[in-house]
Design an enzyme around this catalytic site. Sequence first.
Site, PDB file in Angstrom:
ATOM      1  N   GLY A   5       0.825  -1.201   0.000  1.00 29.07           N
ATOM      2  CA  GLY A   5       0.000   0.000   0.000  1.00 29.07           C
ATOM      3  C   GLY A   5       0.858   1.249   0.000  1.00 29.07           C
ATOM      4  N   ASP A  15      -1.428  -7.725   7.471  1.00 28.45           N
ATOM      5  CA  ASP A  15      -2.857  -7.553   7.204  1.00 28.45           C
ATOM      6  C   ASP A  15      -3.202  -8.139   5.839  1.00 28.45           C
ATOM      7  OD1 ASP A  15      -1.528  -5.574   5.724  1.00 28.45           O
ATOM      8  OD2 ASP A  15      -3.148  -4.114   5.943  1.00 28.45           O
ATOM      9  N   GLY A  23       0.182  -5.135   0.601  1.00 28.26           N
ATOM     10  CA  GLY A  23      -1.044  -5.094  -0.174  1.00 28.26           C
ATOM     11  C   GLY A  23      -0.968  -5.859  -1.476  1.00 28.26           C
ATOM     12  N   GLU A  62       5.527  -5.744   7.765  1.00 32.63           N
ATOM     13  CA  GLU A  62       4.823  -4.704   8.524  1.00 32.63           C
ATOM     14  C   GLU A  62       5.428  -4.412   9.902  1.00 32.63           C
ATOM     15  OE1 GLU A  62       2.224  -5.937   5.282  1.00 32.63           O
ATOM     16  OE2 GLU A  62       3.441  -7.017   6.735  1.00 32.63           O
TER      17      GLU A  62
END
Length: 357
Positions: free
Chosen positions: A74, A153, A122, A145
Amino acid sequence: MTGAPSETTAQTEILARVDNGIGILTLNRPKAINSLNQTMVDAMTDALKAWEHDDGVRTVLLDGAGERGLCAGGDIVAIYHSARGDGSEARKFWFDEYRLNEMIGRHPKPYVALMDGIVMGGGVGVSAHGNVRVVTDKTKMAMPEVGIGFIPDVGSTFLLPRAPGHLGLHVALTGAPISGSDAIVLGFADHFVPHHELGAFTQAVIDHDVETAVAKHAIEPPPSKLAAQQDWIDYCYAGATVLDILAGLRDHGSGESADAANIIEGRSPIALTVTLEAFRRARELNTLEEVLVQEYRVSCASLRSHDLVEGIRAQLIDKDRNPTWSPVSLTALTPADVEAYFAPAEPDLTFEGERSA
């Protein structure tokens, strides 16, 4: 060529076209290694919704523009600026991104993801929930992350805890990159196609079908270096806490375990501990949807934390690579610090409307 998406997203950050019944989505920010932003998530969602009910589209294929990779994750800098404000843009991005991840996971048509080059964060979310996941000798995958004070995630905590032994936990707590062969072992990918044959593979999907392309171009993957380390990983990561895991890594005494311990000790203490707890809770959840709801709560809580802003600052803004974490150590954490990450978000993530869309 059929469907509105090709007309509304052409020449933008998502290229959508239909070729002989194959809906092709191309992530088109090559200078940013195709990092996802809100516009891209919205465009992918629109295309997949349209193609889901389009009889002129029999298969979806995802690839990335440029030579560096499918997707580096992301837009973390945008998350940073949102976190320093009221967080609304970041929450909306995750809300829509996670719904997109779920849509990919349940799409009724074959969803072919070409996971070539860099595939991180992402990028994993828009590929690893598909049902035809292709890696190559150039694949470099990671969920890094914890290095920025965040928690894995995009549905990764649905996949990683279900990997053999403790391999998934090792990948999550270190954030270390893995190969295409490793990704297959972890359950993130299905087929190995040499990088130089990806173009021919794609053309075979267009000219024939997925089964023909796989039969003609997929090969036996090279041995997984990660799988070869499973014995010491399973032993060292069996600890009840991150401190126990670190002790196991130090006690093992191998170069690989020492390297892992060194990496983990530099990560955010709260992110490490929440990641471990998220793994344990995710194992008790039955569906990708349930895990994504948990991840959304954890991600929203991260916006309120010190470590997310500090971690992004150190890695991507000032680039001093010297974050000051708070709490500063694993021993300074309390159970309440961890539990706060799992509180329901306001509003919470739901998938209402997705089934009937």
